[in-house]
Scaffold this motif. Structure first.
Motif, PDB file in Angstrom:
ATOM      1  N   ASP A 220      71.405 -68.280 -81.271  1.00  9.02           N
ATOM      2  CA  ASP A 220      71.396 -69.079 -80.020  1.00  9.02           C
ATOM      3  C   ASP A 220      72.321 -70.094 -80.190  1.00  9.02           C
ATOM      4  O   ASP A 220      72.775 -70.796 -81.124  1.00  9.02           O
TER       5      ASP A 220
ATOM      6  N   ARG B 296      74.272 -60.500 -74.964  1.00  6.08           N
ATOM      7  CA  ARG B 296      73.436 -61.321 -75.857  1.00  6.08           C
ATOM      8  C   ARG B 296      74.328 -62.084 -76.678  1.00  6.08           C
ATOM      9  O   ARG B 296      75.282 -61.688 -77.202  1.00  6.08           O
TER      10      ARG B 296
ATOM     11  N   THR C 248      74.353 -56.734 -69.931  1.00  7.98           N
ATOM     12  CA  THR C 248      73.545 -57.585 -70.539  1.00  7.98           C
ATOM     13  C   THR C 248      74.436 -58.217 -71.783  1.00  7.98           C
ATOM     14  O   THR C 248      74.919 -57.543 -72.529  1.00  7.98           O
TER      15      THR C 248
ATOM     16  N   THR D  75      76.007 -53.138 -72.822  1.00  4.21           N
ATOM     17  CA  THR D  75      75.411 -54.031 -73.380  1.00  4.21           C
ATOM     18  C   THR D  75      76.359 -54.859 -74.525  1.00  4.21           C
ATOM     19  O   THR D  75      77.039 -54.044 -75.096  1.00  4.21           O
TER      20      THR D  75
ATOM     21  N   TYR E 110      74.487 -64.659 -79.972  1.00  6.41           N
ATOM     22  CA  TYR E 110      73.952 -64.603 -81.210  1.00  6.41           C
ATOM     23  C   TYR E 110      74.596 -65.350 -82.220  1.00  6.41           C
ATOM     24  O   TYR E 110      75.782 -65.241 -82.416  1.00  6.41           O
TER      25      TYR E 110
ATOM     26  N   VAL F 279      77.119 -57.830 -77.419  1.00  6.30           N
ATOM     27  CA  VAL F 279      76.483 -58.806 -78.367  1.00  6.30           C
ATOM     28  C   VAL F 279      77.519 -59.711 -78.684  1.00  6.30           C
ATOM     29  O   VAL F 279      78.546 -59.143 -79.486  1.00  6.30           O
TER      30      VAL F 279
END
Ligand SMILES: NC(=O)C1=CN([C@@H]2O[C@H](COP(=O)(O)OP(=O)(O)OC[C@H]3O[C@@H](n4cnc5c(N)ncnc54)[C@H](OP(=O)(O)O)[C@@H]3O)[C@@H](O)[C@H]2O)C=CC1
Ligand SMILES: Nc1c(N[C@@H]2O[C@H](COP(=O)(O)O)[C@@H](O)[C@H]2O)[nH]c(=O)[nH]c1=O
Ligand SMILES: [Zn+2]
Length: 332
Positions: free
Chosen positions: A99, A95, A93, A67, A97, A69
């Protein structure tokens, strides 16, 4: 996992290990088995180009991290989402941040507080245009003059708080650009003496070859870079000033050459502090990103006209005691 931080790191200097490398290195032996289950938080998209250091996206995969980010994509051509796609394709994964929009985040542009202080903007400008982020700064009288008609008269337009603010800005700039006439007539220091912080590199543009090398700026804490058509004969002893020869004009090609040269020297953000000749050249050639204009409370009646900023976009205007401070952003 378990809300504990097992490693931290940052990118200390260009050419040295990236944040991800330092972060993974900092994990203690007893915690290393936890790396695959940990979440890696990075401010900038990991790199996928093998440059002075190996690619961080490869490192992430080698460590089995599942993961990641990311606060923002890296707008460097060849990266810009490519690393994220690579990680995702490998089953990580990712993400993003907040958006994320692939181009420059609009909120960064809209926030006056973030103007010029966001390293993101500097990096984005450097990698997409090959020149440093350019801020214009000047102080004008209430009736729009940069200085009185009497060129020998001592004068100051803004109040002490604004003056201190300018020194604070200087402490986060890598270089301050001034024209030769400003150096000769004002003999400025271009330091941050009114604010704790590093001094910027003084950069002088002297197309007419007027600088003698005896001006105050050559005896300051940081060795200047002098762009001149004629190298001065007498630089102070032990001066480490850099002299770069340019044509005797302020045409587009000359300013572009200077900015490219500054980028090569790793100066990512510079402020043009004047005078009129130089500011007008940067404005005329559209080679600036933002402008910070102080307007003092007093009229001078006559003098050197302050530059006018065309094609501009007013971002914000605020008061610094008796002065008005206006921010502009150049529309692409
Ligand atoms: N209020 C403020 O915020 C500020 C005010 N100032 C004031 O501004 C004054 C200096 O401004 P200014 O006189 O415009 O000079 P600059 O400091 O902008 O210097 C510009 C230099 O470029 C040269 N130059 C200009 N145009 C050309 C061209 N087309 N071809 C070749 N060379 C060119 C000039 O030559 P030449 O030497 O022949 O003129 C000069 O040496 C100072 O008196 C200073 O007090 C300065 C900074 C900030
Ligand atoms: N006169 C004027 C400014 N002038 C700018 O500040 C320089 C002086 O820098 P230093 O010697 O380090 O203090 C000078 O050469 C010019 O570029 N700035 C302002 O904020 N307000 C003013 O009223
Ligand atoms: Zn990296």
């Amino acid at each position: 996992m378990n809300d504990t931080i097992i490693g931290e790191g940052y990118h200390r200097q260009g050419g040295q290990a990236h944040a991800e490398v330092n972060c993974l290195k900092s994990v203690k032996a007893a915690d290393r088995h936890r790396i695959p289950d940990a979440t890696l938080y990075v401010s900038l998209e990991p790199c996928c180009i093998i440059g002075k250091t190996g690619a961080c996206s490869t490192l992430i995969l080698q460590h089995g991290i599942r993961t990641v980010v990311v606060a923002q994509r890296d707008s460097t051509p060849g990266v810009d989402g490519a690393s994220l796609a690579l990680l995702r394709a490998a089953g990580v994964t990712v993400r993003e941040y907040p958006d994320f929009v692939a181009s420059m985040p609009r909120n960064v542009l809209a926030l006056p507080m973030a103007i010029g202080t966001a390293p993101y903007l500097f990096r984005h400008t450097l990698v997409t245009t090959g020149r440093p982020y350019v801020t214009l700064k000047f102080a004008q009288s209430a009736d729009g003059f940069l200085r009185p008609a009497d060129r020998k008269a001592a004068y100051w337009i803004t109040n002490p708080i604004s003056r201190r603010l300018v020194h604070r800005w200087r402490s986060s700039e890598t270089g301050i650009i001034v024209g030769a006439r400003t150096v000769i007539e004002d003999d400025p220091s271009l330091t941050t003496r009114l604010w704790p912080g590093p001094d910027p590199v003084p950069i002088i543009i002297d197309p007419r070859g007027r600088i003698t090398g005896q001006e105050r700026v050559f005896r300051g804490p940081v060795a200047p870079i002098l762009y001149t058509s004629l190298a001065p004969k007498s630089l102070p002893k032990n001066s480490e000033a850099t002299v770069v020869i340019i044509p005797a004009d302020l045409k587009l090609a000359t300013i572009e050459f200077i900015l490219r040269d500054l980028a090569k020297r790793r100066l990512a953000n510079v402020t043009v502090e004047g005078g009129a000749g130089l500011l007008n050249a940067f404005i005329r050639h559209d080679l600036w990103d933002e402008a910070r204009v102080f307007t003092g409370p007093n009229a001078l009646g006559d003098g050197l006209a302050a530059p006018e900023i065309h094609h501009n976009h007013l971002i914000d205007t605020t008061r610094i005691g008796s002065d008005r401070l206006t921010y502009f952003k150049r529309l692409p």
